[in-house]
Design a protein around this motif. Structure first.
Motif: not given
Length: 199
Positions: A92-98, A173-183, A188-194
């Motif tokens: 979980a730690e490694a994948l959240a880091d990824l 989403s990055a290609r569409e212009g989403m900011s780093e903060a939002r990404l 982080q939300a996806a990591s919580a699901s791990l």
């Protein structure tokens, strides 16, 4: 023209300048990431490298072969899985880091957003560049799956699919212009699901 691909010989030696393939791959990575495989013609590529087409073919074989080496370099230097998925590290730690690194890397340069491999893999059907990128992407997924399988063999497939899907979404989403903060918040939300997926 991008320089520093050749190192000058010492004065008086009379030796020719030496071509630096690794520097050439770095230049190619930047060009392909910004414009895509189809958007970078051979003349633009050789001009940026500071070499003539015959020298390019001698060094790399073809544009497709060069692109394959660029993909290998990208996978080795950007979000290097070997550094993240270390044996013994909690999954979980490694994948959240990824996922966190992916979010930050994909938004780092607004002129080259997203993941070079994943975006090329979405390419034109059965084009050679898309096939090469999908092969690289599949190799990286296999690395993730093997890491998870070492501790959670029954969960390896679904967690790998989850991580791959999130990374693909972050890249798009990055290609569409989403900011780093939002990404990063998405990562982080996806990591919580791990944690739940790995139970």
């Amino acid at each position: 023209m991008i320089t520093n691909l050749k190192s000058e010989s010492k004065p008086g030696r009379g030796r020719p300048r030496v071509f630096d393939p690794e520097a050439a791959l770095a230049v190619g990575q930047s060009l392909f990431h910004a414009a895509g495989y189809e958007g970078v013609g051979l003349s633009a590529l050789t001009d940026a490298l500071g070499i003539k087409p015959p020298s390019f073919y001698m060094a790399f074989g073809s544009k497709a072969a060069f692109f394959e080496r660029v993909l290998e370099r990208y996978a080795r230097t950007e979000i290097a899985l070997a550094d993240i998925l270390r044996p013994g590290r909690p999954p979980a730690e490694a994948l959240a880091d990824l996922l966190g690194r992916a979010a930050r890397t994909y938004a780092r340069d607004p002129e080259r957003p997203g993941c070079l491999v994943l975006e090329a893999a979405r390419g034109h059907g059965e084009s050679e560049s898309a096939i090469l990128a999908r092969r690289t992407a599949e190799g990286r997924r296999a690395q993730v799956k093997a890491f998870i399988a070492a501790t959670h063999p029954k969960r390896a497939a679904v967690v790998t699919d989850f991580v791959s899907t999130v990374m693909s979404g972050l890249s798009a989403s990055a290609r569409e212009g989403m900011s780093e903060a939002r990404l990063v918040k998405v990562a982080q939300a996806a990591s919580a699901s791990l944690e739940a997926l790995l139970d």
